[in-house]
Design a protein around this motif. Sequence first.
Motif, PDB file in Angstrom:
ATOM      1  N   GLU A  76       2.860   6.403  -0.038  1.00 46.23           N
ATOM      2  CA  GLU A  76       1.705   6.027   0.771  1.00 46.23           C
ATOM      3  C   GLU A  76       0.546   7.003   0.539  1.00 46.23           C
ATOM      4  O   GLU A  76      -0.606   6.603   0.367  1.00 46.23           O
ATOM      5  N   GLN A 132      -3.261   6.402  -1.085  1.00 48.32           N
ATOM      6  CA  GLN A 132      -4.509   6.824  -0.439  1.00 48.32           C
ATOM      7  C   GLN A 132      -5.347   7.691  -1.378  1.00 48.32           C
ATOM      8  O   GLN A 132      -6.561   7.540  -1.456  1.00 48.32           O
ATOM      9  N   SER A 141       2.040  -3.753  -1.977  1.00 47.86           N
ATOM     10  CA  SER A 141       1.309  -3.945  -0.726  1.00 47.86           C
ATOM     11  C   SER A 141       2.156  -3.628   0.504  1.00 47.86           C
ATOM     12  O   SER A 141       1.633  -3.486   1.597  1.00 47.86           O
ATOM     13  N   LYS A 193      -0.664  -0.514  -0.390  1.00 49.02           N
ATOM     14  CA  LYS A 193      -0.234   0.455   0.616  1.00 49.02           C
ATOM     15  C   LYS A 193       0.594   1.575  -0.026  1.00 49.02           C
ATOM     16  O   LYS A 193       0.570   2.710   0.432  1.00 49.02           O
TER      17      LYS A 193
END
Length: 147
Positions: free
Chosen positions: A116, A120, A93, A81
């Motif tokens: 974050e 991504q 995570s 994450k």
Amino acid sequence: MTNLSIYTIPQLKQLTARIEKEIAKRESVTKSDLLKKLTKLAKESGLSLDDVLGNATPAPAKARKVSPKGTATRKEPLPIKYRHPSNRDLAWSGRGRRPQWVEAWLAQGGAMSALEIAAQKMEKRSMKQATEAQPVVQEPPAEVAAG
């Protein structure tokens, strides 16, 4: 203490066997003596040893889930994450205690949203690289049989 360097290997092995037998014997005697003492204490309290131990048995440990082949099943790692923007090896995570690199990032004024977003972006890059890395398979042309 005895100097063991004067013994030969067979003598040392024999000594090891004798020591193991003595340890087993002493453990057995100790257990039986302790059992007698516990039985006596329980009897003095008006109980049997089974009554005492029956109420004090520990809860059974949770059994591991075992696959049909008899090996323990492995959990899949949690998806990433958060990832460090400049070091792709640092990932988290979002579960459990925060790693030190996250704490350092926050202490320097960084935001969790930046970590974050970095995760991504890295995921998109890795997906793109994975699709590019797959070789294109072409079927060989059919050969015409000479007759």
